[in-house]
Design an enzyme around this catalytic site. Sequence first.
Site, mmCIF file in Angstrom:
data_model
loop_
_atom_site.group_PDB
_atom_site.id
_atom_site.type_symbol
_atom_site.label_atom_id
_atom_site.label_comp_id
_atom_site.label_asym_id
_atom_site.label_seq_id
_atom_site.Cartn_x
_atom_site.Cartn_y
_atom_site.Cartn_z
ATOM 1 C CE1 TYR A 205 -3.967 -2.051 0.135
ATOM 2 C CE2 TYR A 205 -2.782 -3.262 1.843
ATOM 3 C CZ TYR A 205 -3.833 -3.173 0.953
ATOM 4 O OH TYR A 205 -4.738 -4.189 0.849
ATOM 5 C CB SER A 212 6.518 7.983 -4.350
ATOM 6 O OG SER A 212 5.303 8.638 -4.635
ATOM 7 C CG HIS A 214 2.136 10.977 -5.241
ATOM 8 N ND1 HIS A 214 1.068 11.791 -5.538
ATOM 9 C CD2 HIS A 214 1.699 9.713 -5.428
ATOM 10 C CE1 HIS A 214 0.022 11.052 -5.874
ATOM 11 N NE2 HIS A 214 0.379 9.776 -5.821
ATOM 12 C CG ASP A 221 -3.147 9.601 -5.804
ATOM 13 O OD1 ASP A 221 -2.674 9.159 -6.857
ATOM 14 O OD2 ASP A 221 -2.637 9.413 -4.683
ATOM 15 C CD GLU A 270 -1.712 3.464 -6.967
ATOM 16 O OE1 GLU A 270 -1.616 4.665 -7.313
ATOM 17 O OE2 GLU A 270 -1.027 2.958 -6.072
ATOM 18 C CG HIS A 273 -1.038 7.467 -9.656
ATOM 19 N ND1 HIS A 273 -0.315 7.757 -8.521
ATOM 20 C CD2 HIS A 273 -0.191 7.708 -10.690
ATOM 21 C CE1 HIS A 273 0.911 8.149 -8.856
ATOM 22 N NE2 HIS A 273 1.005 8.133 -10.183
HETATM 23 ZN ZN LIG Z 1 -0.869 8.278 -6.523
#
Ligand SMILES: [Zn+2]
Length: 298
Positions: A205, A212, A214, A221, A270, A273
């Site tokens: 998770y 990442s 991000h 997201d 996902e 995302h």
């Molecule tokens: Zn994400």
Amino acid sequence: MKKIVIGILSFMFMLTGCQSQDKEAPVLTLTKSRVQIALNDTFDYSLYIEKASDLQDGDLMDQVSYSDIDTSSVGKKTVHYSVEDQAGNKAQKDLIVDVVEYVGDLINPITAQADIVENPDDVTVLVNKLHEIPEGWKPDDLEKVIDCSQKLRHEANQAYTQFYQAAKEKGIEIYTISGYREPETQQLYWDNSVKVFGQEHAIQYNAYPRRSEHELGLCVDISYTMDGDRLSEKVADSPLGKFIESDAYKYGFILRYPQDKVRITGYGYEPWHIRYVGVDLATQLHQENKTLEEYYEG
Ligand SMILES: [Zn+2]
């Protein structure tokens, strides 16, 4: 008699002369430049040879030789392929093989050996469990997104605003849930997850620090709702999920972790995302149904 000898000699000279004319190396091409395989799996060396041929000798597929790699330990390995024509001209190609440990279908980032990316500023940069953002790097053009205090890099944000407004014109509401994340925050999320729930949960998770997207400020997201399960597979079936599938690429975004590419991306599905890569690359990936990994490793 003398004339005959000279004739034979010059004929032989012509023959050897002809042979030495093959100075052209054979053509050797591989189907990929980089692949991932699971720890202890048998590596199929011949699977990645696309073409081996020579102008003089023709097809040389059967004569390609390759170096061995050890798949009993994780890490980045290199297979050296080579082929030689009859005149001794050689062609060589390398294939990088990432031997990774899978937990279910996901790559275990703890044991994975990652490359440090050289171009974190580039909007097309590949960051995943095998490609890491350099320590200390942070984007310097972050700005707030249209509907909340989450942030994206300037170029990605301009595209996101257009995407957001195009959705709105179709009556589709978007809620920005999470954009840029500080490396320190990502580290904290990871450490906490491991501490509280254990490594397997964290792998499932959470993204590993510096691996990442991000932290690039190029992904976001998003959801159709602010409810508790806003980041769930329900996003895929919502009008927003369908709009992402059909239109995101027109604004330079890709659905980064598709359902049928989990083994390739190393991340679970996902549908919420989206990642900015620019309109040109997003269009190409959309048309070819490729992930960023397949684009770089193909
Ligand atoms: Zn994400």
